[in-house]
Design a protein around this motif. Structure first.
Motif, short mmCIF file in Angstrom:
data_model
loop_
_atom_site.label_atom_id
_atom_site.label_comp_id
_atom_site.label_asym_id
_atom_site.label_seq_id
_atom_site.Cartn_x
_atom_site.Cartn_y
_atom_site.Cartn_z
N MET A 50 0.83 -1.20 0.00
CA MET A 50 0.00 0.00 0.00
C MET A 50 0.86 1.26 0.00
N GLU A 51 1.89 1.27 0.83
CA GLU A 51 2.76 2.45 0.90
C GLU A 51 3.56 2.62 -0.39
N GLN A 52 3.99 1.53 -0.98
CA GLN A 52 4.72 1.63 -2.25
C GLN A 52 3.84 2.20 -3.36
N ALA A 53 2.54 1.91 -3.31
CA ALA A 53 1.62 2.41 -4.32
C ALA A 53 1.28 3.88 -4.11
N GLY A 54 1.45 4.37 -2.88
CA GLY A 54 1.18 5.78 -2.63
C GLY A 54 0.33 6.09 -1.42
N TRP A 55 -0.24 5.06 -0.78
CA TRP A 55 -1.02 5.29 0.43
C TRP A 55 -0.09 5.74 1.55
N MET A 56 -0.51 6.73 2.34
CA MET A 56 0.28 7.25 3.46
C MET A 56 -0.50 7.06 4.75
N PHE A 57 0.11 6.39 5.72
CA PHE A 57 -0.50 6.14 7.03
C PHE A 57 -0.09 7.24 8.00
N SER A 91 -3.98 8.49 3.61
CA SER A 91 -4.14 9.54 2.61
C SER A 91 -3.50 9.13 1.29
N LEU A 92 -3.94 9.81 0.24
CA LEU A 92 -3.46 9.52 -1.11
C LEU A 92 -3.45 10.81 -1.92
N VAL A 93 -2.30 11.13 -2.53
CA VAL A 93 -2.21 12.26 -3.44
C VAL A 93 -2.59 11.77 -4.84
N LEU A 94 -3.63 12.33 -5.40
CA LEU A 94 -4.19 11.85 -6.66
C LEU A 94 -3.47 12.45 -7.87
N GLN A 95 -3.38 11.68 -8.93
CA GLN A 95 -2.72 12.11 -10.16
C GLN A 95 -3.72 12.22 -11.30
N VAL A 113 -16.28 6.40 10.17
CA VAL A 113 -15.20 6.46 9.19
C VAL A 113 -15.61 7.50 8.14
N SER A 114 -14.76 8.51 7.96
CA SER A 114 -15.11 9.63 7.09
C SER A 114 -14.11 9.75 5.94
N VAL A 115 -14.62 10.21 4.80
CA VAL A 115 -13.82 10.41 3.60
C VAL A 115 -13.74 11.91 3.32
N TYR A 116 -12.53 12.40 3.12
CA TYR A 116 -12.31 13.81 2.83
C TYR A 116 -11.57 13.96 1.49
N LEU A 117 -11.93 14.99 0.74
CA LEU A 117 -11.17 15.38 -0.44
C LEU A 117 -10.70 16.81 -0.21
N ASN A 118 -9.38 16.98 -0.13
CA ASN A 118 -8.80 18.29 0.21
C ASN A 118 -9.41 18.83 1.51
N GLU A 119 -9.56 17.93 2.49
CA GLU A 119 -10.06 18.23 3.84
C GLU A 119 -11.51 18.69 3.86
N ILE A 120 -12.26 18.46 2.79
CA ILE A 120 -13.69 18.71 2.76
C ILE A 120 -14.40 17.37 2.89
N LEU A 121 -15.28 17.26 3.88
CA LEU A 121 -15.98 16.00 4.12
C LEU A 121 -16.84 15.62 2.92
N ALA A 122 -16.65 14.39 2.44
CA ALA A 122 -17.40 13.90 1.28
C ALA A 122 -18.45 12.86 1.65
N ARG A 145 -8.39 11.57 1.77
CA ARG A 145 -8.04 11.10 3.12
C ARG A 145 -9.22 10.36 3.73
N ILE A 146 -8.94 9.21 4.35
CA ILE A 146 -9.95 8.38 5.00
C ILE A 146 -9.56 8.27 6.47
N GLU A 147 -10.48 8.61 7.35
CA GLU A 147 -10.17 8.70 8.78
C GLU A 147 -11.17 7.90 9.61
N GLU A 148 -10.65 7.22 10.64
CA GLU A 148 -11.51 6.55 11.62
C GLU A 148 -11.45 7.33 12.92
N ALA A 149 -12.63 7.61 13.50
CA ALA A 149 -12.68 8.38 14.74
C ALA A 149 -14.07 8.29 15.36
#
Length: 203
Positions: A50-57, A91-95, A113-122, A145-149
């Protein structure tokens, strides 16, 4: 002579010949190569992949990759994890630019579990909702960005991307995207939207 702006240098009859390239060319190549990111983004077989593909923990602990709690009913091909104590995110930087479809969820009986695009809740997944989908439009270098809280277990079942086809004219575009606008093939919903003599839309 070599730098990011001068691509190659040779000597010919005492003169130095330069072949100029630029960073814009490199960026265009990268954007054309990947839609969203490498194909490995949907490979959740290990945290390393996952990290090699671009996911960041945002964290690292014994619960960050497929722990036993929260695993009931999940496919082994999915990702799940949580931070304890605290809230974790990936998180993932999109291309390139286009649309993405994310299958995500919350496999625990608490939290969100919430999904954000550029820190805007989606979108958000409630407790015991291990799978739901959200489709988002994105541009080059947007951040997903995907967050659990709090106390949730984050699940990612899959992610897919669709990007417009590059073109120079309408003839370069596939049937379902008949118009070449700003060097990208665009879809039209009805024939009247096409704006090109003799063009028709494919439903």
């Amino acid at each position: 002579l070599w730098n990011t702006d001068i691509g190659a240098s040779i000597q010919l009859n005492g003169f130095q010949c330069l072949r100029r390239t630029n960073s814009a060319t490199s960026t265009t190549t990268t954007m054309a190569t990947f839609c969203g990111g490498p194909s490995g983004l949907a490979d959740f077989s290990s945290k390393l992949r996952m990290e090699q593909a671009g996911w960041m923990f945002s964290w690292g602990d014994p619960h960050d990759f497929k722990p036993s709690p929260g695993s009931a009913g999940l496919s082994h091909s999915s990702y799940w994890g949580y931070k304890f104590p605290g809230d974790g995110s990936v998180s993932l930087v999109l291309q390139n630019s286009g649309t993405l479809t994310l299958d995500f969820g919350n496999s625990w009986s608490a939290g969100m579990v919430s999904v954000y695009l550029n820190e805007i809740l989606a979108d958000s997944a409630l407790p015991m909702t291990p799978s739901q989908t959200v489709t988002l439009s994105f541009s080059h270098l947007d951040v997903l960005r995907i967050e659990e809280a709090p106390d949730a277990v984050m699940v990612i079942n899959g992610i897919s991307f669709k990007c417009p086809t590059s073109c120079l004219s309408n003839q370069d575009c596939p049937d379902r995207e008949r118009l070449c606008v700003n060097q990208l093939c665009r879809e039209c919903s009805v024939d009247a939207d096409c704006g090109v003599s003799g063009a028709t839309c494919t439903n």
